[in-house]
Scaffold this motif. Structure first.
Motif, short mmCIF file in Angstrom:
data_model
loop_
_atom_site.label_atom_id
_atom_site.label_comp_id
_atom_site.label_asym_id
_atom_site.label_seq_id
_atom_site.Cartn_x
_atom_site.Cartn_y
_atom_site.Cartn_z
N LEU B 110 0.83 -1.22 0.00
CA LEU B 110 0.00 0.00 0.00
C LEU B 110 0.86 1.26 0.00
CD1 LEU B 110 -2.94 -0.88 2.46
CD2 LEU B 110 -2.96 -0.92 -0.04
N LYS B 111 2.01 1.19 0.64
CA LYS B 111 2.86 2.38 0.72
C LYS B 111 3.36 2.86 -0.64
CE LYS B 111 4.48 1.07 5.30
NZ LYS B 111 5.62 0.63 6.12
N THR B 112 3.24 1.99 -1.63
CA THR B 112 3.70 2.35 -2.98
C THR B 112 2.53 2.64 -3.91
OG1 THR B 112 3.54 0.09 -3.85
CG2 THR B 112 5.55 0.66 -2.66
N LEU B 113 1.33 2.52 -3.38
CA LEU B 113 0.14 2.52 -4.24
C LEU B 113 -0.41 3.93 -4.40
CD1 LEU B 113 -1.95 0.98 -5.77
CD2 LEU B 113 -2.90 0.14 -3.63
N ARG B 114 -0.14 4.55 -5.54
CA ARG B 114 -0.62 5.91 -5.80
C ARG B 114 -2.14 5.94 -5.84
NH1 ARG B 114 4.80 5.14 -6.00
NH2 ARG B 114 5.85 7.11 -6.46
N PRO B 146 0.51 7.12 -0.86
CA PRO B 146 0.64 8.44 -1.48
C PRO B 146 -0.70 8.92 -2.08
CG PRO B 146 2.24 6.85 -2.38
CD PRO B 146 1.29 6.08 -1.53
N PHE B 147 -1.12 10.12 -1.68
CA PHE B 147 -2.35 10.71 -2.20
C PHE B 147 -1.95 11.58 -3.39
CE2 PHE B 147 -6.46 13.06 -0.66
CZ PHE B 147 -7.06 12.81 -1.87
N SER B 148 -2.02 11.00 -4.57
CA SER B 148 -1.47 11.69 -5.74
C SER B 148 -2.28 12.90 -6.15
CB SER B 148 -1.37 10.71 -6.91
OG SER B 148 -0.46 9.68 -6.59
N SER B 149 -3.60 12.76 -6.18
CA SER B 149 -4.40 13.86 -6.67
C SER B 149 -5.87 13.60 -6.41
CB SER B 149 -4.17 14.05 -8.18
OG SER B 149 -4.60 15.32 -8.60
N TYR B 150 -6.66 14.64 -6.51
CA TYR B 150 -8.12 14.46 -6.43
C TYR B 150 -8.78 15.45 -7.38
CZ TYR B 150 -8.12 18.57 -3.33
OH TYR B 150 -7.94 19.83 -2.81
N ILE B 151 -9.96 15.08 -7.83
CA ILE B 151 -10.78 15.98 -8.64
C ILE B 151 -12.19 15.99 -8.06
CG2 ILE B 151 -11.66 16.56 -10.95
CD1 ILE B 151 -9.52 14.86 -12.17
N ILE B 152 -12.74 17.17 -7.93
CA ILE B 152 -14.12 17.32 -7.47
C ILE B 152 -14.93 17.87 -8.63
CG2 ILE B 152 -15.67 18.43 -5.83
CD1 ILE B 152 -13.28 18.80 -3.95
N GLY B 153 -15.90 17.11 -9.10
CA GLY B 153 -16.74 17.55 -10.21
C GLY B 153 -18.14 17.92 -9.76
N VAL B 154 -18.81 18.72 -10.60
CA VAL B 154 -20.17 19.17 -10.31
C VAL B 154 -21.12 18.55 -11.32
CG1 VAL B 154 -21.66 21.18 -9.99
CG2 VAL B 154 -19.19 21.40 -9.66
N ALA B 155 -22.17 17.92 -10.83
CA ALA B 155 -23.19 17.39 -11.75
C ALA B 155 -24.46 17.11 -10.97
CB ALA B 155 -22.71 16.11 -12.44
N ASN B 156 -25.57 17.45 -11.57
CA ASN B 156 -26.85 17.16 -10.94
C ASN B 156 -27.61 16.08 -11.68
OD1 ASN B 156 -27.68 18.71 -8.50
ND2 ASN B 156 -26.83 20.38 -9.72
N GLN B 157 -27.64 16.17 -12.98
CA GLN B 157 -28.36 15.19 -13.78
C GLN B 157 -27.36 14.20 -14.37
OE1 GLN B 157 -31.77 15.35 -14.47
NE2 GLN B 157 -31.96 17.10 -13.07
N PRO B 158 -27.83 12.98 -14.70
CA PRO B 158 -26.95 12.04 -15.38
C PRO B 158 -26.30 12.69 -16.60
CG PRO B 158 -28.98 10.94 -14.75
CD PRO B 158 -29.15 12.40 -14.41
N GLY B 159 -25.00 12.55 -16.71
CA GLY B 159 -24.28 13.08 -17.87
C GLY B 159 -23.80 14.51 -17.71
N ASP B 160 -24.28 15.20 -16.68
CA ASP B 160 -23.95 16.62 -16.51
C ASP B 160 -22.46 16.89 -16.34
OD1 ASP B 160 -26.37 17.76 -16.80
OD2 ASP B 160 -26.59 18.43 -14.73
N ILE B 161 -21.72 15.88 -15.95
CA ILE B 161 -20.29 16.11 -15.72
C ILE B 161 -19.61 16.62 -17.00
CG2 ILE B 161 -19.55 13.74 -16.26
CD1 ILE B 161 -18.16 16.06 -13.49
N LEU B 162 -20.19 16.28 -18.15
CA LEU B 162 -19.60 16.74 -19.41
C LEU B 162 -19.65 18.26 -19.55
CD1 LEU B 162 -21.04 13.95 -21.74
CD2 LEU B 162 -18.81 14.06 -20.59
N LYS B 163 -20.46 18.91 -18.74
CA LYS B 163 -20.54 20.38 -18.80
C LYS B 163 -19.58 21.04 -17.83
CE LYS B 163 -25.56 20.01 -19.36
NZ LYS B 163 -26.77 20.22 -18.56
N ASP B 164 -18.95 20.26 -16.94
CA ASP B 164 -18.06 20.86 -15.94
C ASP B 164 -16.65 20.96 -16.54
OD1 ASP B 164 -16.43 21.59 -13.87
OD2 ASP B 164 -17.14 20.06 -12.46
N SER B 165 -16.43 22.03 -17.27
CA SER B 165 -15.16 22.13 -18.02
C SER B 165 -13.97 22.24 -17.08
CB SER B 165 -15.20 23.32 -18.99
OG SER B 165 -15.40 24.52 -18.28
N SER B 166 -14.18 22.74 -15.87
CA SER B 166 -13.08 22.82 -14.92
C SER B 166 -12.64 21.41 -14.51
CB SER B 166 -13.52 23.61 -13.67
OG SER B 166 -12.52 23.55 -12.69
N ALA B 167 -13.58 20.56 -14.17
CA ALA B 167 -13.24 19.18 -13.79
C ALA B 167 -12.64 18.44 -14.98
CB ALA B 167 -14.48 18.45 -13.27
#
Lengths: 187, 187, 187, 187
Positions: B110-114, B146-167
């Motif tokens: 686990l110590k090597t698992l990004r 190691p906690f390499s990275s995280y992304i937080i996306g915004v979506a309310n309806q199914p598929g909405d994540i495609l509109k979150d250009s920041s994510a």
């Protein structure tokens, strides 16, 4: 005043349950052991054509306990800095409960339902349990439920909560407040 | 480089899974749908005389996926400001996994698992999802992962994540980093 | 669209300022260096008989910059996991500003004032900077100010922010959004 | 056992100071009013050729108070969900203090210095004050200082802290622990 404690531990008589017991000492209350309920993970059907479907498990017992209570206590051990998975599956079903046509008054009732959160953990919970408290706060705020109070206890071994005099003194304070009607009187 | 995505949603093709798909675009990977596994809630036997008992469910698949991966992605919708109950039950079983004598090398591995965390929510997740990120951080820190990275996306309806250009732009950045070996080279 | 950057660093050209520069690249803006202002710590007179008194320092410049802007960017290094003391003294004076009879329209104006937060730190800021983001959120929520976006950058040495390609890509995304009018159009 | 209270309020006798007074009731202690000190904002010279320069203000009094104490109490009102700017400027100077060649033993001494944090706010501080507690935690962790305890009190008007029986009961508990030597004995 009807009080229900939801016990999220996998063990009966665990530290978080014991701490909640101090909160309701000499006060009538009911207990619901989540581990004894059969609760399926929520299936997110908020956006499905027919919405949520009735699930054949013990979810109704949860909703009915909410519906008849004036005060609820969520008592959970801190597993990985969050509530237990058992408790989380129960909480997740709230998404269904507030849309369930069989309980049309639930959302209004929740606004009056005083909530107390009692959590116990072993790894610096007074710091590392704070995100969990924030999540309860966001959840209760979304539901317009009054967040009356919370206690964070420290325990590593079974029964250790009895050594956390800080948590016990906060539980005693809450107990007195509950007896005096502080949380349930008109505001 | 072996990548495994753990998908915590109750729906296939949900927003958090879609966002994770962008992260691994054109990169070989495996997916494990938690909803398709039979995972029982943990029974806390850390302090029991005989410790944890082998449970007859799909937990071994989870542990073996961890054991063979170099990078794991936890992709979960944000339910009530936290991971799904499905995902939480899986995470809870880590307490058993790191004590499981059948996997003596797991803790070292686990110590090597990004680790990459991908979460998507509908109610101001870039703020109200932060406690969840902190909980992942505490968990990974406990396990020395190691906690390499995280992304937080915004979506309310199914598929909405495609509109979150920041994510999406963050996912594209991560995708490039993964392709370049950034997360897996010696540090 | 009038943009003002409040620079909270004790150094000109510091990493947080540089990152904010990417956000406003090729966009007209003004900069206010807090270090060049003489700003006294707030004296809490909310409950004093005569309320806040006019203080002979550069506070008016701060309030007037707020009053004439459509977008403000708070750019601060992370000192001890929070904004710089320089920036904090400025923020504290908001308690006076929203009660200042010389600026009767300020509270209404703030509700339209898009806010971007740009912070840079050296010790795991993408995790340990999250409490600072939450504090900005509570502050903006109290003032009904729209919290448009935030970026957390990593840098230890002067100029190091140029190596944080994740933060730079987020700044480029924000820059494009600002140019497209995304944050300032009617919502 | 030497106890020093650092009072971060702009008012003497404010709510946070009063709450700290309960913590040290009938125990010898000293008080340092930050508002009475002349403390300049830190100039970040960590990476300058000659490092930090001696500044002609009252910073030495702060460092010497730290150096001679066994327990310190940081008592601050919550302004905008964080410590006061007065207190923040003081804390920022720690970056200089731990590099100050005139105090070569300070870093070692800090590792033994029990810290108590007492904060009081008016807007749901038991929730919205949690990021501030997390920042203290990160700061103390960085310095290897033991974070003994914290109390979050609620007060809106001067003197209101006397009505927060929960905070008062926690202060009484801490007072008893301090008297019993709980925080200062070998661990």
């Amino acid at each position: 005043m009807k009080i229900t404690i939801f016990v999220g531990s996998s063990r009966k008589g665990g530290n978080s349950e014991k701490l909640a017991d101090f909160v309701v000492h000499d006060i009538e209350h009911e207990k619901m052991y989540v581990k004894d309920l059969h609760i399926r993970p929520i299936e997110d059907l908020r956006h499905a054509e027919n919405g949520f479907q009735t699930i054949d498990d013990d979810y109704d017992q949860f909703v009915e306990a909410l519906a008849k209570s004036d005060v609820v206590i969520f008592a959970t051990p801190i597993y990985w800095y969050s509530m237990s998975g058992l408790m989380k599956n129960l909480i997740d079903r709230l998404s269904q409960a507030i849309r369930d046509k069989r309980y049309p008054n639930l959302k209004e009732h929740l606004k009056t339902l005083r909530t107390i959160v009692v959590v116990v953990g072993g790894d610096e919970p007074r710091i590392k349990g704070l995100p969990l408290i924030q999540q309860f706060q966001y959840t209760l705020e979304f539901l317009n439920m009054p967040f009356s109070s919370y206690i964070i206890g420290v325990a590593n071994q079974p029964g250790d909560i009895l050594k956390d005099s800080s948590a016990l003194s906060q539980a005693a304070w809450l107990n007195q407040k509950l007896k005096s009607g502080f949380f349930t009187e008109e505001r």
